[in-house]
Write an enzyme that holds these catalytic residues in place. Structure first.
Site, PDB file in Angstrom:
ATOM      1  N   GLU A   4     -15.453  86.752 -31.643  1.00 12.73           N
ATOM      2  CA  GLU A   4     -15.637  88.057 -30.977  1.00 12.73           C
ATOM      3  C   GLU A   4     -15.399  87.960 -29.476  1.00 12.73           C
ATOM      4  O   GLU A   4     -14.909  88.912 -28.868  1.00 12.73           O
ATOM      5  CB  GLU A   4     -17.073  88.560 -31.186  1.00 12.73           C
ATOM      6  N   HIS A  13     -16.742  78.923 -26.817  1.00 19.70           N
ATOM      7  CA  HIS A  13     -18.188  78.700 -26.866  1.00 19.70           C
ATOM      8  C   HIS A  13     -18.554  77.958 -28.133  1.00 19.70           C
ATOM      9  O   HIS A  13     -17.894  78.074 -29.162  1.00 19.70           O
ATOM     10  CB  HIS A  13     -18.961  80.019 -26.795  1.00 19.70           C
TER      11      HIS A  13
HETATM   12  P1  DGP Z   1     -18.287  84.588 -31.919  1.00 16.06           P
HETATM   13  O1  DGP Z   1     -17.274  84.963 -30.845  1.00 16.06           O
HETATM   14  O2  DGP Z   1     -18.020  85.276 -33.243  1.00 16.06           O
HETATM   15  O3  DGP Z   1     -18.417  83.116 -32.104  1.00 16.06           O
HETATM   16  O4  DGP Z   1     -19.718  85.130 -31.482  1.00 16.06           O
HETATM   17  C1  DGP Z   1     -20.028  85.615 -30.206  1.00 16.06           C
HETATM   18  C2  DGP Z   1     -21.543  85.609 -30.079  1.00 16.06           C
HETATM   19  O5  DGP Z   1     -21.861  86.068 -28.773  1.00 16.06           O
HETATM   20  C3  DGP Z   1     -22.293  86.509 -31.041  1.00 16.06           C
HETATM   21  O6  DGP Z   1     -23.184  85.690 -31.813  1.00 16.06           O
HETATM   22  C4  DGP Z   1     -23.075  87.484 -30.178  1.00 16.06           C
HETATM   23  C5  DGP Z   1     -23.026  86.831 -28.811  1.00 16.06           C
HETATM   24  N1  DGP Z   1     -22.962  87.770 -27.710  1.00 16.06           N
HETATM   25  C6  DGP Z   1     -22.070  88.774 -27.555  1.00 16.06           C
HETATM   26  N2  DGP Z   1     -22.288  89.420 -26.398  1.00 16.06           N
HETATM   27  C7  DGP Z   1     -23.334  88.798 -25.810  1.00 16.06           C
HETATM   28  C8  DGP Z   1     -24.029  89.002 -24.581  1.00 16.06           C
HETATM   29  O7  DGP Z   1     -23.734  89.889 -23.790  1.00 16.06           O
HETATM   30  N3  DGP Z   1     -25.065  88.156 -24.321  1.00 16.06           N
HETATM   31  C9  DGP Z   1     -25.423  87.153 -25.174  1.00 16.06           C
HETATM   32  N4  DGP Z   1     -26.441  86.397 -24.823  1.00 16.06           N
HETATM   33  N5  DGP Z   1     -24.791  86.928 -26.329  1.00 16.06           N
HETATM   34  C10 DGP Z   1     -23.763  87.748 -26.645  1.00 16.06           C
END
Ligand code: DGP
Length: 122
Positions: free
Chosen positions: A99, A104
Site C-alpha cells: 500500500e 518497509h
Molecule cells: P503494506 O504497504 O501493505 O505493507 O502496508 C502498509 C502498512 O502501513 C499498513 O499495515 C498500514 C500502515 N499505515 C498506513 N498509513 C499509516 C500511517 O499513516 N501511520 C502508520 N503508523 N501506519 C500506517
C-alpha cells in the site's frame, strides 16, 4: 520503479505526519502500525528514498543496508519479542498488496502467528 516523495511514510520521515515512534537512528525509523494485525505490529523503514525491498537492495549503499537491518534486529530485541518469537515481512508490489511505496518491514509478534501463509488450492 521510481520513488514518489509524497507517500505517507516519506511524510512521517519529514515530520509532516505524527507517528508512534519506537526507535530511530541514522538509518531507520520504527513506529507502530496504525492498523495493527498482531498484539505487536511495528514498521521499520529506511531513511533513504527506496520504494520496495528490491529497489533498496539494488540502490542503497552497503552502509544503509547494514544500518537498516541492524535496526530491525535492535527493534525486535527492544520490543522484548526475541524469546517468544516474531515475524518480519515486506510486501512488494500488487500481488503482495503493498500500500505504501516506501520500503518497509513489518514486525509481527505477541501471539502464535500461525503458518507463514495460507496454503493455496492446487
Ligand atoms: P503494506 O504497504 O501493505 O505493507 O502496508 C502498509 C502498512 O502501513 C499498513 O499495515 C498500514 C500502515 N499505515 C498506513 N498509513 C499509516 C500511517 O499513516 N501511520 C502508520 N503508523 N501506519 C500506517
Amino acid at each position: 520503479m521510481s520513488y514518489d516523495k509524497s507517500n505517507i511514510f516519506a511524510k512521517i520521515l519529514r515530520g509532516e505526519i505524527p507517528c508512534d515512534r519506537v526507535y530511530e537512528d541514522d538509518w531507520a525509523l520504527a513506529f507502530r502500525d496504525i492498523e495493527p494485525q498482531a498484539p505487536v505490529h511495528v514498521l521499520v523503514i529506511p531513511k533513504g528514498p527506496y520504494a520496495s525491498s528490491d529497489d533498496f537492495a539494488a540502490r542503497a549503499t552497503g552502509e544503509e543496508i547494514i544500518g537498516f537491518f541492524r535496526a530491525v534486529g535492535r527493534v525486535a530485541r527492544d520490543l522484548g519479542v526475541v524469546g517468544s518469537g516474531y515475524r518480519i515481512l515486506s510486501n512488494c508490489g500488487p500481488d503482495a498488496h503493498q500500500e505504501v511505496m516506501h520500503f518497509h518491514v513489518h514486525i509481527f509478534a505477541g501471539k502464535d502467528l500461525g503458518r507463514m501463509i495460507k496454503p493455496v488450492d492446487k
